[in-house]
Write an enzyme that holds these catalytic residues in place. Structure first.
Site, PDB file in Angstrom:
ATOM      1  N   THR A 288      17.536   1.266   3.794  1.00 59.86           N
ATOM      2  CA  THR A 288      16.380   1.954   3.239  1.00 59.86           C
ATOM      3  C   THR A 288      16.903   3.245   2.594  1.00 59.86           C
ATOM      4  OG1 THR A 288      16.083   3.075   5.335  1.00 59.86           O
ATOM      5  CG2 THR A 288      14.760   1.078   4.978  1.00 59.86           C
ATOM      6  N   ALA A 290      17.133   6.273   3.087  1.00 60.02           N
ATOM      7  CA  ALA A 290      17.067   7.370   4.052  1.00 60.02           C
ATOM      8  C   ALA A 290      17.844   8.606   3.601  1.00 60.02           C
ATOM      9  CB  ALA A 290      17.585   6.891   5.410  1.00 60.02           C
ATOM     10  N   CYS A 453      34.233  -7.185  -9.008  1.00 58.21           N
ATOM     11  CA  CYS A 453      35.070  -7.744  -7.939  1.00 58.21           C
ATOM     12  C   CYS A 453      35.967  -6.622  -7.444  1.00 58.21           C
ATOM     13  CB  CYS A 453      35.895  -8.928  -8.415  1.00 58.21           C
ATOM     14  SG  CYS A 453      37.161  -8.550  -9.599  1.00 58.21           S
ATOM     15  N   GLY A 535      24.441   8.702  -2.649  1.00 57.91           N
ATOM     16  CA  GLY A 535      24.532   7.822  -1.485  1.00 57.91           C
ATOM     17  C   GLY A 535      23.924   8.418  -0.235  1.00 57.91           C
TER      18      GLY A 535
HETATM   19  P1  NAD Z   1      16.072   2.131  -3.563  1.00 57.39           P
HETATM   20  O1  NAD Z   1      15.331   3.386  -3.607  1.00 57.39           O
HETATM   21  O2  NAD Z   1      16.233   1.321  -4.801  1.00 57.39           O
HETATM   22  O3  NAD Z   1      15.443   1.153  -2.454  1.00 57.39           O
HETATM   23  C1  NAD Z   1      15.103   1.578  -1.148  1.00 57.39           C
HETATM   24  C2  NAD Z   1      14.123   0.546  -0.569  1.00 57.39           C
HETATM   25  O4  NAD Z   1      13.850   0.902   0.778  1.00 57.39           O
HETATM   26  C3  NAD Z   1      12.805   0.535  -1.323  1.00 57.39           C
HETATM   27  O5  NAD Z   1      12.522  -0.782  -1.752  1.00 57.39           O
HETATM   28  C4  NAD Z   1      11.794   1.033  -0.283  1.00 57.39           C
HETATM   29  O6  NAD Z   1      10.543   0.423  -0.416  1.00 57.39           O
HETATM   30  C5  NAD Z   1      12.471   0.656   1.019  1.00 57.39           C
HETATM   31  N1  NAD Z   1      12.056   1.474   2.148  1.00 57.39           N
HETATM   32  C6  NAD Z   1      12.022   2.836   2.234  1.00 57.39           C
HETATM   33  N2  NAD Z   1      11.664   3.217   3.457  1.00 57.39           N
HETATM   34  C7  NAD Z   1      11.471   2.077   4.181  1.00 57.39           C
HETATM   35  C8  NAD Z   1      11.136   1.817   5.523  1.00 57.39           C
HETATM   36  N3  NAD Z   1      10.922   2.804   6.385  1.00 57.39           N
HETATM   37  N4  NAD Z   1      11.033   0.535   5.921  1.00 57.39           N
HETATM   38  C9  NAD Z   1      11.246  -0.499   5.064  1.00 57.39           C
HETATM   39  N5  NAD Z   1      11.573  -0.302   3.780  1.00 57.39           N
HETATM   40  C10 NAD Z   1      11.711   0.972   3.348  1.00 57.39           C
HETATM   41  O7  NAD Z   1      17.502   2.495  -2.948  1.00 57.39           O
HETATM   42  P2  NAD Z   1      18.863   1.635  -3.022  1.00 57.39           P
HETATM   43  O8  NAD Z   1      19.541   1.865  -4.307  1.00 57.39           O
HETATM   44  O9  NAD Z   1      18.591   0.230  -2.596  1.00 57.39           O
HETATM   45  O10 NAD Z   1      19.728   2.369  -1.911  1.00 57.39           O
HETATM   46  C11 NAD Z   1      19.318   2.318  -0.542  1.00 57.39           C
HETATM   47  C12 NAD Z   1      20.203   3.178   0.317  1.00 57.39           C
HETATM   48  O11 NAD Z   1      21.488   2.585   0.442  1.00 57.39           O
HETATM   49  C13 NAD Z   1      20.416   4.566  -0.258  1.00 57.39           C
HETATM   50  O12 NAD Z   1      20.405   5.519   0.770  1.00 57.39           O
HETATM   51  C14 NAD Z   1      21.764   4.478  -0.871  1.00 57.39           C
HETATM   52  O13 NAD Z   1      22.396   5.730  -0.967  1.00 57.39           O
HETATM   53  C15 NAD Z   1      22.468   3.555   0.096  1.00 57.39           C
HETATM   54  N6  NAD Z   1      23.568   2.871  -0.549  1.00 57.39           N
HETATM   55  C16 NAD Z   1      24.605   2.446   0.188  1.00 57.39           C
HETATM   56  C17 NAD Z   1      25.660   1.797  -0.430  1.00 57.39           C
HETATM   57  C18 NAD Z   1      26.787   1.251   0.330  1.00 57.39           C
HETATM   58  O14 NAD Z   1      27.652   0.601  -0.195  1.00 57.39           O
HETATM   59  N7  NAD Z   1      26.825   1.446   1.593  1.00 57.39           N
HETATM   60  C19 NAD Z   1      25.678   1.621  -1.780  1.00 57.39           C
HETATM   61  C20 NAD Z   1      24.607   2.047  -2.486  1.00 57.39           C
HETATM   62  C21 NAD Z   1      23.552   2.640  -1.868  1.00 57.39           C
END
Ligand code: NAD
Length: 602
Positions: A288, A290, A453, A535
């Site tokens: 999510t 967060a 990739c 991120g």
């Molecule tokens: P986004 O804003 O496109 O999507 C977030 C989704 O979470 C939305 O669809 C929203 O409706 C949902 N959401 C929010 N709160 C919620 C809750 N309490 N319960 C259920 N659903 C909920 O964001 P994104 O681009 O998908 O990124 C998500 C997170 O992952 C970000 O924090 C981002 O920084 C992180 N991220 C991690 C990586 C990695 O490789 N680990 C890579 C990119 C992004």
């Protein structure tokens, strides 16, 4: 691991009272219109370098690609490609006029100057969301954003190399596959993998978990996000209601079926219900949004109600969101205690829960120390490319050629590369035979056709030079643009994510991404960026990105060889310095020069 408690209150007193948080800069929606990158070989800019930057900026905002294109938001909560539509227009106009020896400067999504450099210098230099450390707080950033002085660039949003959800699919696949190898004897088959967040990046999870053999159950409060991933074939099914979704996923997992099930609900609702019903979760994570308190949706609110509360009472929204995040992490820890292999997936949710009073929030590890660091040690990371022709066939040609360049019997990583590329195709035998007319992607391309990739030091330059030859020989329809995520081996300092639990405790040292930024400029990338906060949110990371164009010329070949060697080499250097033997071995094998050797600084 030591949770960082900085960045929450520092400097805010000096900055005055906090303003309405979470807003986009003014003008984000004024003048909005659908944008789509031009295709083909006709340029509107004077060089392919500038043309590629223009097309990738527009591609980031293509409605097929961006999460909220009308407000210039590409992905990751509020990660924007430009500060306002007026700034977008000015960037486009500047790129069209840019000479072959000029460089455009972009400050937090706004073009602020054009300087004379030289032909081998980057055509664009980008700095997004950066603040002096003591002022690097969400409140101070929000105040500046509300005044139209900054924007949040996330990682590939403000640096114009987002390629849609596929961009994250392979990294997510690597993570789930490694989880299967580490904990479940090599595969996730028959395992129930539970997560939440089906947005721009998180939407890769259901596809990646099933590619790794698992059964995936994913919650999102936004039905639109689930529908979108279903339409793009990243998500197999959407169940109606939490209990129905749990029943379906449990039965699929016991049948060993690699299928994903989405459900419209809050993450805490799904995790609570799984506990109440005593369902054993095998793998648990979360994506999510967060990292951004104003994007994460508090419990007991629908997606629409959350939108309203965010607008009318942002402070109440923030309190509510933080309380839900705390509850969310408590539930994750409870599932972990009941046997779920649990990891943080890079959204900083543990830090939020910790700051909100949950002392045990860091009970489970982040995905980098758990699964990814060995790859970073050898300079591996998310290499990606897009076809400026707009033709899917060009990607099929590059897929075919890259499999020949790195034969399947070249070791474990080569075998995984083959599994991944072939897994991206519905007719893998057609790809292997070079029968491009019969090739069909397994999941839809979003915007310009693209591929990702993971490749390492000694591989990325070979791939870049191969693509340059394909362009020169006319085997693809137009130049190919090559870039990567900022989430890479040597380009980021992020103590709760990429640099969590470094062997020598240098998690928060951001000299490394600054050196990476500088190395890519010195090596001649086409555009280079330095960002803050991507991120994990403001105050928690600094990172650099590079993009380089293969236009088929000898000049491009020289730049590609330099950039695509030196950029991943930063990952090896960073991990040699931190004392990882695997990185030292890689440096020795590949002739990487490290003047003072391993851990010489101590
Ligand atoms: P986004 O804003 O496109 O999507 C977030 C989704 O979470 C939305 O669809 C929203 O409706 C949902 N959401 C929010 N709160 C919620 C809750 N309490 N319960 C259920 N659903 C909920 O964001 P994104 O681009 O998908 O990124 C998500 C997170 O992952 C970000 O924090 C981002 O920084 C992180 N991220 C991690 C990586 C990695 O490789 N680990 C890579 C990119 C992004």
């Amino acid at each position: 691991m030591t949770p960082s408690t900085t960045g929450t209150t520092r400097a805010t007193d000096r900055n005055g009272p906090a303003v309405k948080p979470g807003g986009l800069p003014p003008g984000s929606e004024t003048g909005s219109r659908p944008v789509r990158a031009p295709r083909g070989v006709e340029r509107t800019c004077k060089t392919w370098q500038a043309e590629a930057a223009l097309r990738m900026l527009m591609n980031n905002l293509d409605p097929e690609v961006a999460e909220k294109p009308a407000s210039l938001v590409v992905y990751g909560g509020r990660g924007q490609a430009a500060r306002s539509w007026a700034a977008f227009d000015a960037i486009v106009e500047s790129l069209r006029r840019l000479e072959a020896d000029e460089t455009l400067l972009v400050q937090s999504g706004k073009p602020v100057g054009i300087v004379r450099t030289h032909a081998e210098a980057p055509r664009v230099l980008i700095a997004n969301s950066n603040l002096v450390p003591a002022w690097a707080t969400q409140q101070h950033f929000d105040k500046l954003a509300a005044a139209g002085l900054m924007m949040y660039g996330q990682m590939t949003a403000g640096s114009w190399i987002y390629i849609g959800t596929q961009g994250i699919v392979q990294g997510t696949f690597e993570t789930f596959a490694e989880c299967g190898r580490t904990h479940f004897g090599g595969t996730l088959r028959g395992r129930l993998c539970v997560t939440a967040g089906c947005g721009g990046m998180g939407g890769a999870q259901p596809l990646a978990a099933t590619l790794a053999g698992g059964t995936c159950l994913i919650a999102d409060v936004d039905r639109g996000a689930l529908n979108r991933r279903h339409r793009d074939r990243y998500l197999d099914e959407i169940a109606e209601g939490v209990d129905a979704a749990i029943d379906r996923a449990v039965s699929l997992a016991s049948a060993g079926e690699a299928v994903s099930v989405g459900v419209e609900c809050n993450a805490v609702e799904l995790l609570s219900r799984l506990l109440e019903r005593n369902v054993r979760v095998d793998v648990l994570t979360d994506q999510t949004s967060a990292h951004d308190v104003m994007s994460y949706v508090p419990a007991e609110l629908t997606h629409a109600e959350a939108e309203t509360l965010r607008r009318v009472s942002p402070a109440e929204y923030e309190r509510h969101a933080l309380a839900t995040m705390e509850r969310h992490v408590r539930l994750m820890v409870e599932h972990m205690k009941r046997g779920a292999v649990t990891f943080d997936y890079g959204n900083n949710i543990r830090q939020r829960a910790y700051d909100n009073g949950f002392a045990d929030a860091f009970a489970f590890p982040g995905f980098v120390p758990a699964y990814i660091r060995p790859q970073f040690c050898v300079g591996r990371g998310p290499f990606r490319w897009a076809a400026l022709s707009g033709e899917a066939r060009d990607i099929f040609v590059t897929d075919h050629e890259i499999l020949k360049l790195f034969p399947r019997d070249g070791g474990d990583y080569a075998r995984r590369l083959h599994e991944w590329i072939l897994g991206c195709h519905k007719n893998p035998e057609a790809l292997l035979a070079g029968d491009f007319e019969r090739c069909e992607p397994r999941f839809a391309f979003q915007g310009l056709p693209a591929r990702i990739c993971w490749l390492g030091l000694g591989e990325r330059d070979k791939a870049g030079l191969l693509f340059n030859r394909l362009v020169a020989q006319g085997r693809v329809g137009a130049p190919i643009v090559i870039g990567r995520d900022h989430l890479d081996c040597g380009s980021v300092a992020s103590p709760n994510r990429e640099t969590e639990a470094m062997a020598d405790g240098t998690d928060a040292v951001s000299d490394w991404p600054l050196l990476n930024f500088a190395v890519n400029i010195a090596s001649g990338a086409s555009w280079v960026s330095f960002h803050h906060g991507g991120g994990v949110g403001i105050g928690y990371s600094q990172h650099a990105g590079q993009v380089i164009v293969a236009d088929g010329t000898p000049a491009a070949a020289a730049r590609l060889a330099r950039v695509l060697t030196n950029d991943p080499m930063m990952g090896v250097l960073r991990h040699v310095d931190a004392g990882y033997p695997q990185a030292a071995g890689c440096a020795e094998a590949l002739g990487v020069r490290v003047p003072m050797g391993r851990r010489a600084g101590r």
